[in-house]
Design a protein around this motif. Structure first.
Motif, PDB file in Angstrom:
ATOM      1  N   ILE A   1      56.783  52.520  67.308  1.00  0.00           N
ATOM      2  CA  ILE A   1      55.897  53.421  68.057  1.00  0.00           C
ATOM      3  C   ILE A   1      55.387  52.745  69.335  1.00  0.00           C
ATOM      4  O   ILE A   1      54.374  53.149  69.902  1.00  0.00           O
ATOM      5  CB  ILE A   1      54.718  53.906  67.190  1.00  0.00           C
TER       6      ILE A   1
ATOM      7  N   TYR B   1      48.915  55.702  66.082  1.00  0.00           N
ATOM      8  CA  TYR B   1      49.382  56.224  67.361  1.00  0.00           C
ATOM      9  C   TYR B   1      49.754  55.065  68.283  1.00  0.00           C
ATOM     10  O   TYR B   1      48.962  54.137  68.486  1.00  0.00           O
ATOM     11  CB  TYR B   1      48.294  57.058  68.033  1.00  0.00           C
TER      12      TYR B   1
ATOM     13  N   THR C   1      52.264  53.857  71.987  1.00  0.00           N
ATOM     14  CA  THR C   1      52.684  54.314  73.315  1.00  0.00           C
ATOM     15  C   THR C   1      53.975  55.115  73.265  1.00  0.00           C
ATOM     16  O   THR C   1      54.249  55.928  74.153  1.00  0.00           O
ATOM     17  CB  THR C   1      52.874  53.117  74.256  1.00  0.00           C
ATOM     18  N   LEU C   2      54.784  54.909  72.223  1.00  0.00           N
ATOM     19  CA  LEU C   2      56.099  55.561  72.148  1.00  0.00           C
ATOM     20  C   LEU C   2      56.285  56.404  70.896  1.00  0.00           C
ATOM     21  O   LEU C   2      57.387  56.892  70.643  1.00  0.00           O
ATOM     22  CB  LEU C   2      57.207  54.495  72.201  1.00  0.00           C
ATOM     23  N   GLY C   3      55.238  56.593  70.109  1.00  0.00           N
ATOM     24  CA  GLY C   3      55.419  57.390  68.916  1.00  0.00           C
ATOM     25  C   GLY C   3      54.197  57.370  68.016  1.00  0.00           C
ATOM     26  O   GLY C   3      53.145  56.812  68.353  1.00  0.00           O
ATOM     27  N   ARG C   4      54.383  57.985  66.847  1.00  0.00           N
ATOM     28  CA  ARG C   4      53.302  58.133  65.884  1.00  0.00           C
ATOM     29  C   ARG C   4      53.843  57.968  64.474  1.00  0.00           C
ATOM     30  O   ARG C   4      54.927  58.458  64.145  1.00  0.00           O
ATOM     31  CB  ARG C   4      52.676  59.524  66.025  1.00  0.00           C
TER      32      ARG C   4
ATOM     33  N   THR D   1      57.377  60.005  64.328  1.00  0.00           N
ATOM     34  CA  THR D   1      57.718  60.836  65.475  1.00  0.00           C
ATOM     35  C   THR D   1      57.737  59.947  66.718  1.00  0.00           C
ATOM     36  O   THR D   1      56.787  59.196  66.951  1.00  0.00           O
ATOM     37  CB  THR D   1      56.685  61.961  65.667  1.00  0.00           C
ATOM     38  N   GLN D   2      58.844  60.036  67.494  1.00  0.00           N
ATOM     39  CA  GLN D   2      58.979  59.176  68.670  1.00  0.00           C
ATOM     40  C   GLN D   2      59.073  60.020  69.942  1.00  0.00           C
ATOM     41  O   GLN D   2      59.442  61.200  69.905  1.00  0.00           O
ATOM     42  CB  GLN D   2      60.208  58.273  68.512  1.00  0.00           C
ATOM     43  N   SER D   3      58.729  59.403  71.054  1.00  0.00           N
ATOM     44  CA  SER D   3      58.591  60.143  72.313  1.00  0.00           C
ATOM     45  C   SER D   3      59.914  60.665  72.848  1.00  0.00           C
ATOM     46  O   SER D   3      59.925  61.551  73.704  1.00  0.00           O
ATOM     47  CB  SER D   3      57.908  59.263  73.365  1.00  0.00           C
ATOM     48  N   ASP D   4      61.045  60.144  72.364  1.00  0.00           N
ATOM     49  CA  ASP D   4      62.337  60.650  72.817  1.00  0.00           C
ATOM     50  C   ASP D   4      62.781  61.883  72.031  1.00  0.00           C
ATOM     51  O   ASP D   4      63.908  62.369  72.195  1.00  0.00           O
ATOM     52  CB  ASP D   4      63.404  59.561  72.723  1.00  0.00           C
ATOM     53  N   GLY D   5      61.880  62.377  71.156  1.00  0.00           N
ATOM     54  CA  GLY D   5      62.189  63.566  70.373  1.00  0.00           C
ATOM     55  C   GLY D   5      62.702  63.266  68.986  1.00  0.00           C
ATOM     56  O   GLY D   5      62.808  64.171  68.144  1.00  0.00           O
TER      57      GLY D   5
END
Length: 324
Positions: A145, A241, A243-246, A266-270
């Motif tokens: 994350i 939480y 910088t790049l996910g949860r 869950t990651q920021s790239d979907g």
């Protein structure tokens, strides 16, 4: 064949009867051989699954039983230190329920006695023996994350019975001793870090005990917010939480009873991934881990030092609330 580690339980309370007693009986390499209670009626449910159980009328008699290797202490909170020390002095290994002490300083003599005796003595922080928490720690360490920025922890239940020991200040009642050890302890377990400061503590009291605590803390690089309550609908969750996910842990403390042990990443790239552990019995794995530490010196995942560190945070929370 390796001889089973022989366990005894002090007291025949509900938690020991419904959870730890059966877990000891079911655990590989463990055997429940003795129980301390003056009530044959209370002993009966234990004897139903452990037919060779020896029932002693006093706790001292349990400690004098030469055929006991480990004593499990699930007594009211204010008795934990006293009976853990007595058990160590009697030459028994000890697994003591949380919180070990009501102040961090109370745990110091127990640590010293453990070291002096050479026996194992640890806190029964069962979630440390569940693989979902091993994975949470791995994910954070691996950067799944990104950089951790915030932790949210929530653990509540509604207990209207004011005669319950949790509402007795003299016996160590309150939401923070009862369940704050989980929200705070799991944050420490997952991150390997200690809070630098309690930045906010708002506590509601009833009968001299905290029935609801809202706490914020600052760690190096991230913040945390924890809510514990004994007058709110049964709920629990931990979310990390970055910088790049949860990372969301849906049943962090009572998997199975509250819900399925599950981590949602869950990651920021979907990308999204769910990991599940529907069959793990964490009380049983805790007993097996303790047996391994007693039998062969294997490292135990949660030490008295960990218990002291969590209690130090709780002490700081009370102090911060008092100073407002």
């Amino acid at each position: 064949m390796t001889q089973s580690v022989r366990w005894a339980v002090l007291g025949a309370g509900k938690f020991a009867r419904e959870h730890m007693g059966p877990a000891i009986h079911a655990a590989h390499g463990a055997e429940l051989v003795a129980l301390g209670t003056s009530s044959l009626e209370k002993a009966a449910p234990f004897a139903a699954f452990a037919p060779n159980l020896r029932v002693h009328e006093t706790y001292d008699a349990v400690l004098s039983d030469a055929d006991v290797d480990v004593v499990y202490v699930p007594l009211p909170n204010h008795l934990h230190i006293e009976w853990a020390q007595k058990a160590l002095n009697a030459g028994k290994h000890v697994l003591v329920e949380k919180p070990v002490g009501l102040k961090a300083a109370q745990i110091e003599p127990l640590i010293a006695l453990r070291d002096e005796s050479g026996l194992q003595c640890s806190e029964a922080f069962m979630i440390a023996h569940h693989p979902q928490w091993t994975r949470v720690r791995e994910m954070i360490a691996e950067g799944a994350i990104g950089e951790l920025r915030h932790v949210d922890g929530f653990f509540t239940y509604n207990n209207p019975d004011l005669s319950n020991v949790r509402f007795d200040a003299a016996k160590g009642g309150g939401s923070l001793p009862d369940i704050g050890v989980y929200t705070i302890g799991s944050t420490r377990l997952a991150t390997g870090r200690e809070p630098l400061e309690i930045t906010f503590a708002d506590i509601d009291y009833l009968n001299g005990v905290d029935i609801c605590a809202r706490v914020s803390a600052r760690f190096e690089g991230f913040s945390a917010h924890w809510v514990t309550a004994m007058n709110v609908h049964n709920s629990q969750s931990m979310t990390f939480y970055g910088t790049l996910g949860r990372i969301h842990v849906t049943a962090p403390f009572n998997p199975g009873k509250y819900g399925e042990a599950r981590i949602e990443l869950t990651q920021s790239d979907g990308a999204a991934r769910v990991e599940r552990w529907p069959e793990v019995a964490q009380y049983k794995t805790q007993v097996e881990a303790f047996c391994a530490s007693v039998r062969g010196g294997a490292a135990f995942a949660w030490t008295l030092e960990d218990a002291r560190a969590t209690q130090a945070v709780i002490d700081a929370v009370y102090a911060a609330a008092t100073s407002r």
